[in-house]
Design a protein around this motif. Structure first.
Motif: not given
Length: 201
Positions: A145-156, A190-201
């Motif tokens: 959601a964060t990296h494909v749709l630019k959405l912030d979901i599942q906040g709390v 997406l996988y490059e970003i994930g590997n760089k930042y630990g797959f965190k949103a």
């Protein structure tokens, strides 16, 4: 999308030889909420159903952080939710599956296994599989959601309507990226970003 609560906690026992806990009985879950949105037609994105399930067993943990289910949501005497029995929820899903409805979601296969309902593979579009490189970890919904749709979901907590809407949007975005011929590049990025930042949103 489906949410589950715990009806039986896991049991462990200390192994005297290793000093480590050994799982004796796994945690047991029960279906607590089913949300389906329309993915086509004039009411696209609107709920087809949003049922909260009253089970026959007492809930020992609502798993609120992951399920979004609060104490009282499944209590007939105080809930403001649309409550149905487990059998009723199952029969509604079974009817839709028998009518040939295609289900879009994230992690749908595991949901159907937990509900113990068989849906033909051709009727399942699982975004956990669409956005997956072979021999790589699976990407969670919040990360996508964060990296494909630019959405912030599942906040709390999780909300199954929000999760269902996000999965549907990911599928439509997948179709668009495929049409543009850039999906494979986006997936590798997406996988490059994930590997760089630990797959965190």
């Amino acid at each position: 999308d489906c949410e589950f609560v715990c009806v039986e906690k896991e049991e462990t026992r200390l192994n005297s030889k290793t000093g480590k806990d050994v799982l004796v009985k796994p945690m047991r879950h029960s279906l607590a909420r089913v949300s389906l949105l329309r993915a086509s037609g004039p009411e696209v994105g609107k709920p087809l159903l949003d049922d909260y399930i009253v089970g026959s067993e007492p809930v020992v943990d609502y798993l609120t952080r992951y399920s979004g289910i609060e104490p009282g949501d499944l209590d007939r005497s105080m809930s403001t939710r649309h409550l149905v029995t487990l059998k009723s929820a199952y029969l509604r899903l079974r009817y839709l599956a028998d009518q040939g409805v295609t289900f879009i979601g994230h992690g749908l296969k595991s949901d159907f296994v937990m509900i113990n309902i068989v849906v033909p593979q051709k009727q399942i579009i699982d975004t956990v599989d669409l956005y997956h490189l072979p021999n790589s970890r699976k990407l969670n919904l919040r990360f996508l959601a964060t990296h494909v749709l630019k959405l912030d979901i599942q906040g709390v907590t999780h909300d199954s309507i929000e999760d269902a809407r996000t999965a549907m949007s990911l599928y439509f975005r997948y179709l668009q990226l495929k049409k543009e011929g850039i999906f494979e590049q986006v997936l590798h990025d997406l996988y490059e970003i994930g590997n760089k930042y630990g797959f965190k949103a």
